[in-house]
Design an enzyme around this catalytic site. Sequence first.
Site, PDB file in Angstrom:
ATOM      1  N   ARG A  70      -8.982   5.558 -30.159  1.00 23.81           N
ATOM      2  CA  ARG A  70      -8.952   4.049 -30.905  1.00 23.81           C
ATOM      3  C   ARG A  70      -8.677   3.102 -30.226  1.00 23.81           C
ATOM      4  NH1 ARG A  70      -5.010   3.310 -34.231  1.00 23.81           N
ATOM      5  NH2 ARG A  70      -5.683   0.969 -34.775  1.00 23.81           N
ATOM      6  N   LYS A 129       3.374  11.903 -31.852  1.00 22.03           N
ATOM      7  CA  LYS A 129       2.078  12.112 -32.350  1.00 22.03           C
ATOM      8  C   LYS A 129       2.007  13.098 -31.902  1.00 22.03           C
ATOM      9  CE  LYS A 129      -2.058   9.533 -31.242  1.00 22.03           C
ATOM     10  NZ  LYS A 129      -2.842   8.321 -31.417  1.00 22.03           N
ATOM     11  N   ARG A 271       4.436  -0.713 -34.369  1.00 26.61           N
ATOM     12  CA  ARG A 271       5.781   0.090 -34.133  1.00 26.61           C
ATOM     13  C   ARG A 271       7.097  -0.001 -34.925  1.00 26.61           C
ATOM     14  NH1 ARG A 271       5.452   2.798 -28.852  1.00 26.61           N
ATOM     15  NH2 ARG A 271       7.783   3.414 -29.355  1.00 26.61           N
TER      16      ARG A 271
HETATM   17  C1  BTN Z   1      -6.580   7.700 -31.148  1.00 25.78           C
HETATM   18  O1  BTN Z   1      -5.511   8.625 -31.713  1.00 25.78           O
HETATM   19  O2  BTN Z   1      -6.648   7.030 -30.107  1.00 25.78           O
HETATM   20  C2  BTN Z   1      -8.108   9.013 -32.224  1.00 25.78           C
HETATM   21  C3  BTN Z   1      -8.084   9.772 -30.583  1.00 25.78           C
HETATM   22  C4  BTN Z   1      -9.374  10.385 -31.192  1.00 25.78           C
HETATM   23  C5  BTN Z   1      -9.687  11.897 -30.404  1.00 25.78           C
HETATM   24  C6  BTN Z   1     -10.690  12.659 -30.901  1.00 25.78           C
HETATM   25  S1  BTN Z   1     -11.050  13.993 -30.576  1.00 25.78           S
HETATM   26  C7  BTN Z   1     -12.067  14.697 -30.529  1.00 25.78           C
HETATM   27  C8  BTN Z   1     -13.106  13.331 -30.939  1.00 25.78           C
HETATM   28  N1  BTN Z   1     -14.252  12.909 -29.547  1.00 25.78           N
HETATM   29  C9  BTN Z   1     -13.665  12.261 -28.724  1.00 25.78           C
HETATM   30  O3  BTN Z   1     -14.510  11.326 -27.950  1.00 25.78           O
HETATM   31  N2  BTN Z   1     -12.548  11.272 -30.166  1.00 25.78           N
HETATM   32  C10 BTN Z   1     -12.308  12.155 -30.411  1.00 25.78           C
END
Ligand code: BTN
Length: 273
Positions: A70, A129, A271
């Site tokens: 994100r 996390k 946070r």
């Molecule tokens: C976050 O916490 O920032 C979200 C992470 C999301 C990662 C997943 S892994 C599968 C899918 N493909 C990606 O490139 N991102 C999501």
Amino acid sequence: MTNPPGAALTALTRQAEGLWQAVAPLLPGFSVEVLPSIDSTNTELMRRARAGDQAPTLLVALEQTAGRGRRGKGWVSRQGDSLTFSLGLPLAPRDWSGLSLAVGVSLAEHLHQQVRLKWPNDLWWQERKLGGILVETASVGERRYAVIGAGLNVATPELPPAPAVPDDASALAPVPPVGLRELGGVAAALDAGEWLAAVVPGLVRDLLVFEREGFAPFAERFAARDALAGRSLRLSDGREGEAAGVGPDGALLLRTAHGVEAVTSAEVSVRPC
Ligand code: BTN
């Protein structure tokens, strides 16, 4: 302990047939693909959707070379130590608000009773996390295709060394990660394929509930796992207040000196302080 890549790929493919059997009756045309490596499972399903392929697909990868998180961040998936997948499907809810929170609720419930949600949809265990979710949609004509990406730590990742001078002094410090193996009990023994089988059928069922009924049936379930409720918060945009749950649209409610403010921007990070 890190799984060798061959064993990790076998662990994932072993689950594919059973998963297909569980999900295909719910999603006609459903398919499962397990790949050793790809840039990003989300990027690939978005590419396919924009090219006209909107079939319901579960794409699982052992490794991503350009995984996305994100707020424009990257996402590292280590072979054998992570579970990395995207589920793409056509969806037509009346109201899309709260979809990513509903996904978080579903994954948390199917992972472990102690998994909590940090708004909007980080999966947390004991303030650390465990995983993240990236929801994207592609519109082609009248139809909208949702891509639900999830990255879960199976083993606990090592944190990269912190820079002496942070790139962005206003950014909030990263939350130390944890892996599912640290949850102990039965959870400690499961491999990435078994976690995949544990979460995906329930996720599909919950997405179909969301399509029919929106966020409402997930609101109480979110509240039961809300890691921030009642806590003092600092937002990356400088706002401070006390977390007061989420609204009917999934917005974070922040009790401030000026009253309760709804925080909807996916661009802020939050946070406890
Ligand atoms: C976050 O916490 O920032 C979200 C992470 C999301 C990662 C997943 S892994 C599968 C899918 N493909 C990606 O490139 N991102 C999501």
